[in-house]
Scaffold this motif. Structure first.
Motif, mmCIF file in Angstrom:
data_model
loop_
_atom_site.group_PDB
_atom_site.id
_atom_site.type_symbol
_atom_site.label_atom_id
_atom_site.label_comp_id
_atom_site.label_asym_id
_atom_site.label_seq_id
_atom_site.Cartn_x
_atom_site.Cartn_y
_atom_site.Cartn_z
ATOM 1 N N LYS A 1 0.885 -1.173 0.000
ATOM 2 C CA LYS A 1 0.000 0.000 0.000
ATOM 3 C C LYS A 1 0.922 1.222 0.000
ATOM 4 O O LYS A 1 1.172 1.830 1.034
ATOM 5 C CB LYS A 1 -0.906 0.003 1.242
ATOM 6 N N THR A 2 1.442 1.560 -1.176
ATOM 7 C CA THR A 2 2.452 2.611 -1.263
ATOM 8 C C THR A 2 1.908 3.969 -0.809
ATOM 9 O O THR A 2 2.665 4.794 -0.313
ATOM 10 C CB THR A 2 3.003 2.722 -2.693
ATOM 11 N N ALA B 1 0.338 -4.823 3.691
ATOM 12 C CA ALA B 1 -0.785 -5.179 4.561
ATOM 13 C C ALA B 1 -1.508 -6.415 4.056
ATOM 14 O O ALA B 1 -1.486 -6.726 2.863
ATOM 15 C CB ALA B 1 -1.774 -4.009 4.646
ATOM 16 N N VAL B 2 -2.157 -7.087 4.986
ATOM 17 C CA VAL B 2 -3.010 -8.236 4.705
ATOM 18 C C VAL B 2 -4.134 -8.225 5.742
ATOM 19 O O VAL B 2 -3.945 -7.714 6.854
ATOM 20 C CB VAL B 2 -2.195 -9.560 4.726
ATOM 21 N N LEU C 1 6.815 -0.145 4.794
ATOM 22 C CA LEU C 1 7.596 -0.155 3.556
ATOM 23 C C LEU C 1 8.771 0.817 3.703
ATOM 24 O O LEU C 1 8.637 1.867 4.343
ATOM 25 C CB LEU C 1 6.750 0.312 2.372
ATOM 26 N N PRO C 2 9.901 0.503 3.096
ATOM 27 C CA PRO C 2 10.981 1.489 3.064
ATOM 28 C C PRO C 2 10.496 2.742 2.323
ATOM 29 O O PRO C 2 9.701 2.648 1.381
ATOM 30 C CB PRO C 2 12.096 0.801 2.274
ATOM 31 N N ASP D 1 4.543 6.170 -2.047
ATOM 32 C CA ASP D 1 3.959 7.040 -3.051
ATOM 33 C C ASP D 1 4.469 8.466 -2.819
ATOM 34 O O ASP D 1 4.666 8.888 -1.677
ATOM 35 C CB ASP D 1 2.429 6.980 -2.921
ATOM 36 N N LYS D 2 4.684 9.230 -3.890
ATOM 37 C CA LYS D 2 5.216 10.596 -3.774
ATOM 38 C C LYS D 2 4.329 11.489 -2.913
ATOM 39 O O LYS D 2 4.828 12.332 -2.160
ATOM 40 C CB LYS D 2 5.416 11.203 -5.157
ATOM 41 N N SER D 3 3.022 11.320 -3.005
ATOM 42 C CA SER D 3 2.132 12.167 -2.197
ATOM 43 C C SER D 3 2.290 11.858 -0.704
ATOM 44 O O SER D 3 2.199 12.756 0.134
ATOM 45 C CB SER D 3 0.672 11.990 -2.628
#
Length: 146
Positions: free
Chosen positions: A105-106, A112-113, A129-130, A135-137
């Motif tokens: 889920k960037t 996630a699960v 996430l690293p 995501d850029k936003s």
């Protein structure tokens, strides 16, 4: 003020007791099958408890309302884990059935699960996430809060 515990109000008490202890592997600290209340150590001093829904309804005067209605989820229990794939494999081996697959889920910054307990409560397992995968936003919002 300090949060003492999260208490899930359940109709399927024994099934939920077994699920949280046997399927998810949480240590039961109080309660037994056939009881009204149980609690679990879910790590870092946090407590997750189960309580029979009809007893809380009696206590707060809502016994005349419907017990279950099909609606969107009102909350989710979120558990951060070190190894998401291993956690999923362990829970599936113990009989857990996931309702989603592991997904990046960037826009949330997590993998996630999801699964549900016997009463239908939504449970999410996550790992962070690293930042280079965010995501850029999300990166922009994160910078705005620093």
């Amino acid at each position: 003020m300090k949060l003492d515990n999260i208490r899930l109000l359940v109709t399927e008490f024994d099934a939920c007791l077994s699920f949280y202890q046997e399927t998810l592997g949480f240590k039961r600290t109080w309660g037994e099958p056939g009881g009204d209340y149980a609690s679990f150590d879910v790590g870092d001093g946090m407590v997750l408890a189960l309580f029979r829904k009809e007893l809380m309804a009696e206590a707060v005067g809502t016994k005349n309302l419907p017990v279950n209605m099909q609606v969107q989820d009102n909350f989710a229990l979120i558990f951060e884990v070190t190894d998401l794939e291993k956690t999923v494999q362990d829970i599936e081996r113990r009989g857990g059935k996931f309702v989603t697959s592991i997904e990046d889920k960037t826009h949330w910054g997590i993998r996630a699960v999801h699964l549900r307990d016997p009463d239908g409560h939504l449970i999410e397992f996550i790992t962070t996430l690293p930042q280079h995968k965010w995501d850029k936003s999300l990166l922009a919002r994160d910078q705005a809060y620093k």
